[in-house]
Design a protein around this motif. Structure first.
Motif, short mmCIF file in Angstrom:
data_model
loop_
_atom_site.label_atom_id
_atom_site.label_comp_id
_atom_site.label_asym_id
_atom_site.label_seq_id
_atom_site.Cartn_x
_atom_site.Cartn_y
_atom_site.Cartn_z
N ILE A 114 0.84 -1.20 0.00
CA ILE A 114 0.00 0.00 0.00
C ILE A 114 0.87 1.24 0.00
CG2 ILE A 114 -1.62 1.36 1.38
CD1 ILE A 114 -2.93 -1.26 2.22
N LEU A 115 1.91 1.26 0.82
CA LEU A 115 2.82 2.41 0.87
C LEU A 115 3.45 2.68 -0.49
CD1 LEU A 115 4.60 1.67 4.26
CD2 LEU A 115 2.83 3.37 3.83
N GLU A 116 3.86 1.65 -1.18
CA GLU A 116 4.49 1.82 -2.49
C GLU A 116 3.48 2.20 -3.57
OE1 GLU A 116 6.55 -1.85 -3.11
OE2 GLU A 116 8.22 -1.27 -1.80
N LYS A 117 2.34 1.52 -3.58
CA LYS A 117 1.33 1.77 -4.62
C LYS A 117 0.83 3.21 -4.59
CE LYS A 117 -3.07 0.30 -6.48
NZ LYS A 117 -4.14 -0.67 -6.46
N TYR A 118 0.58 3.75 -3.39
CA TYR A 118 0.02 5.09 -3.27
C TYR A 118 1.08 6.14 -2.95
CZ TYR A 118 -4.34 2.62 -3.54
OH TYR A 118 -5.36 1.83 -3.97
N GLN A 119 2.35 5.74 -2.98
CA GLN A 119 3.49 6.62 -2.78
C GLN A 119 3.41 7.40 -1.46
OE1 GLN A 119 3.55 8.92 -6.38
NE2 GLN A 119 4.18 7.18 -7.60
N PHE A 120 3.03 6.71 -0.39
CA PHE A 120 3.03 7.33 0.94
C PHE A 120 4.46 7.42 1.43
CE2 PHE A 120 -1.37 5.35 1.60
CZ PHE A 120 -2.02 6.53 1.31
N VAL A 128 0.94 11.97 5.52
CA VAL A 128 -0.23 11.79 4.68
C VAL A 128 -1.22 12.91 4.94
CG1 VAL A 128 -0.03 9.27 4.54
CG2 VAL A 128 -1.40 10.29 6.34
N VAL A 160 -10.47 9.76 4.24
CA VAL A 160 -9.70 9.58 3.01
C VAL A 160 -8.24 9.89 3.33
CG1 VAL A 160 -9.39 10.35 0.62
CG2 VAL A 160 -11.70 10.25 1.62
N ARG A 195 -4.49 10.42 1.72
CA ARG A 195 -3.77 10.70 0.48
C ARG A 195 -2.31 11.00 0.80
NH1 ARG A 195 -7.99 14.37 -0.26
NH2 ARG A 195 -9.54 13.61 -1.68
N PRO A 196 -1.42 10.71 -0.15
CA PRO A 196 -0.03 11.14 0.06
C PRO A 196 0.03 12.66 -0.02
CG PRO A 196 -0.30 10.16 -2.12
CD PRO A 196 -1.60 9.98 -1.39
N GLN A 212 1.28 16.00 -1.32
CA GLN A 212 1.91 16.45 -2.55
C GLN A 212 3.06 17.39 -2.22
OE1 GLN A 212 1.08 15.39 -5.64
NE2 GLN A 212 -0.38 14.02 -4.65
#
Length: 78
Positions: free
Chosen positions: A20-26, A30, A40, A42-43, A45
């Motif tokens: 999950i950390l890699e897929k959503y670039q956390f 957050v 919700v 989100r990483p 930005q």
């Protein structure tokens, strides 16, 4: 997906697995949004992310010209 709420000191938290950390670039932080009855996540930005490409696009479209002069008539330069 179901996950447990774990104790972290005097607080509680969620543990996110590596996929999950890699897929959503956390990264280290957050952004949380409370929406109706959902949370919700989100990483965060990076500030000014993609500005260089946007400025290049503005330049190519001719949208990067000054709107006002950078020097006024009554400016005195010694």
């Amino acid at each position: 997906m179901e996950t447990s709420i774990i104790k972290i000191g005097n607080s509680r938290g969620l543990r996110l697995n590596k996929l999950i950390l890699e897929k959503y670039q956390f990264q280290d932080k957050v952004e949380l949004e409370l929406k109706d009855d959902h949370i919700v996540i989100r990483p965060v930005q990076k500030p000014r992310q993609n500005w260089e490409a946007a400025f290049q696009e503005m330049h190519e479209a001719g949208d990067d010209e000054l709107l006002i002069d950078d020097m006024f008539e009554d400016d005195i330069w010694d």
